[in-house]
Design an enzyme around this catalytic site. Structure first.
Site, PDB file in Angstrom:
ATOM      1  N   ARG A  45     -50.331  39.641  57.722  1.00 45.69           N
ATOM      2  CA  ARG A  45     -50.106  38.206  57.489  1.00 45.69           C
ATOM      3  C   ARG A  45     -48.858  37.923  56.666  1.00 45.69           C
ATOM      4  NH1 ARG A  45     -55.674  38.429  56.876  1.00 45.69           N
ATOM      5  NH2 ARG A  45     -56.702  37.676  58.770  1.00 45.69           N
ATOM      6  N   LYS A  58     -35.416  31.899  60.705  1.00 41.32           N
ATOM      7  CA  LYS A  58     -35.974  31.837  62.061  1.00 41.32           C
ATOM      8  C   LYS A  58     -36.082  33.257  62.572  1.00 41.32           C
ATOM      9  CE  LYS A  58     -34.539  27.518  64.207  1.00 41.32           C
ATOM     10  NZ  LYS A  58     -33.842  27.014  65.402  1.00 41.32           N
ATOM     11  N   GLU A 118     -19.932  31.371  66.937  1.00 38.86           N
ATOM     12  CA  GLU A 118     -20.811  30.662  65.990  1.00 38.86           C
ATOM     13  C   GLU A 118     -19.980  30.098  64.833  1.00 38.86           C
ATOM     14  OE1 GLU A 118     -24.036  30.049  66.503  1.00 38.86           O
ATOM     15  OE2 GLU A 118     -24.899  31.730  67.637  1.00 38.86           O
ATOM     16  N   LYS A 128     -24.697  26.821  56.552  1.00 37.20           N
ATOM     17  CA  LYS A 128     -26.047  27.045  57.078  1.00 37.20           C
ATOM     18  C   LYS A 128     -27.080  26.818  55.979  1.00 37.20           C
ATOM     19  CE  LYS A 128     -29.058  29.354  60.101  1.00 37.20           C
ATOM     20  NZ  LYS A 128     -29.243  30.246  61.231  1.00 37.20           N
ATOM     21  N   GLU A 156     -36.720  22.519  60.981  1.00 31.59           N
ATOM     22  CA  GLU A 156     -36.103  21.828  62.106  1.00 31.59           C
ATOM     23  C   GLU A 156     -36.891  20.633  62.608  1.00 31.59           C
ATOM     24  OE1 GLU A 156     -34.092  24.513  64.817  1.00 31.59           O
ATOM     25  OE2 GLU A 156     -34.059  22.957  66.349  1.00 31.59           O
ATOM     26  N   ARG A 207     -31.578  20.085  60.960  1.00 29.25           N
ATOM     27  CA  ARG A 207     -31.307  21.496  61.305  1.00 29.25           C
ATOM     28  C   ARG A 207     -30.936  21.650  62.781  1.00 29.25           C
ATOM     29  NH1 ARG A 207     -34.336  27.111  59.398  1.00 29.25           N
ATOM     30  NH2 ARG A 207     -33.047  28.464  60.693  1.00 29.25           N
ATOM     31  N   ASN A 255     -27.840  23.757  66.655  1.00 28.17           N
ATOM     32  CA  ASN A 255     -27.998  24.106  68.071  1.00 28.17           C
ATOM     33  C   ASN A 255     -26.900  23.530  68.947  1.00 28.17           C
ATOM     34  OD1 ASN A 255     -30.407  25.504  67.607  1.00 28.17           O
ATOM     35  ND2 ASN A 255     -31.532  23.576  67.539  1.00 28.17           N
ATOM     36  N   HIS A 259     -26.127  25.044  72.284  1.00 29.86           N
ATOM     37  CA  HIS A 259     -27.166  26.027  72.557  1.00 29.86           C
ATOM     38  C   HIS A 259     -28.106  25.635  73.692  1.00 29.86           C
ATOM     39  CE1 HIS A 259     -25.673  28.025  69.066  1.00 29.86           C
ATOM     40  NE2 HIS A 259     -26.657  28.899  69.021  1.00 29.86           N
ATOM     41  N   HIS A 319     -28.441  28.655  75.922  1.00 25.80           N
ATOM     42  CA  HIS A 319     -29.700  29.395  76.102  1.00 25.80           C
ATOM     43  C   HIS A 319     -30.121  29.422  77.566  1.00 25.80           C
ATOM     44  CE1 HIS A 319     -31.294  29.107  71.676  1.00 25.80           C
ATOM     45  NE2 HIS A 319     -30.501  30.132  71.866  1.00 25.80           N
ATOM     46  N   HIS A 340     -24.894  36.282  73.599  1.00 31.75           N
ATOM     47  CA  HIS A 340     -25.286  34.972  73.076  1.00 31.75           C
ATOM     48  C   HIS A 340     -24.065  34.130  72.722  1.00 31.75           C
ATOM     49  CE1 HIS A 340     -27.638  32.000  70.931  1.00 31.75           C
ATOM     50  NE2 HIS A 340     -26.858  32.167  69.872  1.00 31.75           N
TER      51      HIS A 340
END
Ligand SMILES: NC(=O)c1ccc[n+]([C@@H]2O[C@H](COP(=O)([O-])OP(=O)(O)OC[C@H]3O[C@@H](n4cnc5c(N)ncnc54)[C@H](O)[C@@H]3O)[C@@H](O)[C@H]2O)c1
Ligand SMILES: [Zn+2]
Length: 360
Positions: free
Chosen positions: A121, A143, A185, A227, A237, A241, A245, A248, A252, A265
């Site tokens: 956990r 993330k 990026e 960031k 997000e 946030r 993206n 993206h 993606h 990427h």
């Protein structure tokens, strides 16, 4: 040594930058009051280069470390690999107080971070990013996750590391194409947040591509600052946030339809950002001259700026976009630019316009 703080209450942590940081990893980890046992997770390209140095430094500081080496590449970001990591963590008797060191690029960071978020956990982890992309982006912000056949990063968590160590020396062995993917990026931060950074990149791209130590240090630290700023405002997000993206949504989808692995990427999001800039000229008033500057900057970094797709492929791309996490109530939501340095998120874009932009 430079440092940027990510201020998130009791989950705050520091990003440290410098040369030769790997040799100080153990000493820095000691300051974090982590448990004595740890596992270094790395991949087959990174482990042979840097795992020894990391483990030596950990040992000198009194930590007992084990190494898990996973295959390199995007396909290792899978639930199957997570399962294999869990088995190893259990075998090495990692307990609640133990921690994971994610030593590698974004793939290792996302995978190891997800293992840390879920094993027992949740146990502590630190990031030691060894790609430019991971140093400016994926290692910061918490993330973590893996891919499904249906799309990228569809299983994951928000789970912050205890620290991030960006050792610029590790970037020396990074293949050229991977390095440039990281630059994609970096350009993104200029577009979404910092016109001065964008101008600096326009001036100094050749130096950045040559991995000039000073500009690299400046730029990586500035990107992490941005960031950190954004994540501190909106960790999970629900709002701002989303600006991270930019480019993206299309990026993606492009990665998904072309099979993970064809485009890096960073390459996919270069094409995505150039397309988003074009959409922005139509929908959010981005001056055409700014869109041209954006295209030019990606080109000067020798990144791809467009992709040739037939109508069937574009159809697939649009279908993949609808599966992306940025979709709500069936609408594809975009981040679009008003000007360089200023973007808006949650913009609806009609699919027809996307088709037109991708196939002018
Ligand atoms: N979590 C986030 O917020 C976030 C943000 C952006 C991207 N990502 C994810 O990051 C991943 C991409 O990360 P990446 O571009 O770092 O790819 P990567 O981790 O696959 O690394 C790229 C390649 O370089 C090799 N490599 C890494 N460091 C090296 C070094 N110092 N010297 C030589 N070779 C080295 C790796 O083995 C790999 O083959 C994607 O899965 C993407 O979804 C996550
Ligand atoms: Zn990205």
């Amino acid at each position: 040594m430079r440092m940027v703080k990510v201020p998130l209450g009791n989950r705050s942590y520091n990003i440290l930058f410098g040369h030769g940081l790997l040799a100080r990893l153990g000493a820095e980890c000691s300051k974090l009051k982590l448990g004595q046992r740890c596992v270094v997770i790395s991949d087959r390209n990174v482990a042979p280069r840097f795992a020894k140095a990391a483990q030596r430094s950990l040992a000198v500081a009194g930590f007992n470390s084990f190494l898990i080496t996973v295959p390199a590449g995007e396909t290792v970001k899978s639930l199957k690999s997570v399962q294999a990591c869990y088995d190893q963590l259990a075998k090495h008797r990692l307990e609640r107080k133990s921690f994971i060191v994610a030593l590698g690029g974004g793939v290792v960071g996302d995978l190891a971070g997800f293992a840390a978020a879920t094993y027992l956990r949740g146990i502590d982890y630190v990031q030691v990013p060894t790609t430019l992309l991971a140093q400016v982006d994926s290692s910061v912000g918490g993330k973590v996750g893996v891919n499904l056949k249906a799309g990228k990063n569809l299983v994951g968590a928000f789970y912050q590391p205890r620290a991030v160590f960006c050792d610029f020396d590790t970037l020396r062995t990074l293949p050229e194409r991977e390095y440039r993917a990281g630059v994609a990026e970096i350009i993104k931060y200029g577009i979404i947040y910092d016109a001065a950074l964008f101008r600096q990149l326009e001036r100094e791209m050749p130096k950045l591509l040559k991995r000039d130590g000073k500009i690299l240090a400046d730029v990586v630290a500035r990107c992490c600052e941005i960031k950190s700023d954004v994540v501190a405002q909106d960790e999970t997000e629900s709002g701002v946030r989303a600006i991270l993206n930019f480019g993206h949504t299309i990026g993606h989808a492009l990665e998904a339809v072309s099979g993970y692995g064809k485009y890096l990427h960073g390459e996919a999001i270069s094409i995505g950002q150039v397309a988003a800039a074009r959409l922005s000229t139509q929908l959010t008033g981005l001056p055409a001259a700014d869109a041209d500057r954006i295209t030019k900057l990606f080109r000067s970094a020798r990144l791809p700026i467009k992709v040739k797709l037939n109508p069937a492929q574009i159809g697939k791309l649009c279908a993949a976009m609808k599966l992306d996490k940025k979709v709500s109530a069936g609408e594809v939501k975009f981040v679009l630019a008003r000007k360089i340095g200023k973007v808006e998120f949650g913009k609806n874009v009609p699919l027809d316009l996307i088709r037109e932009t991708l196939n002018p």
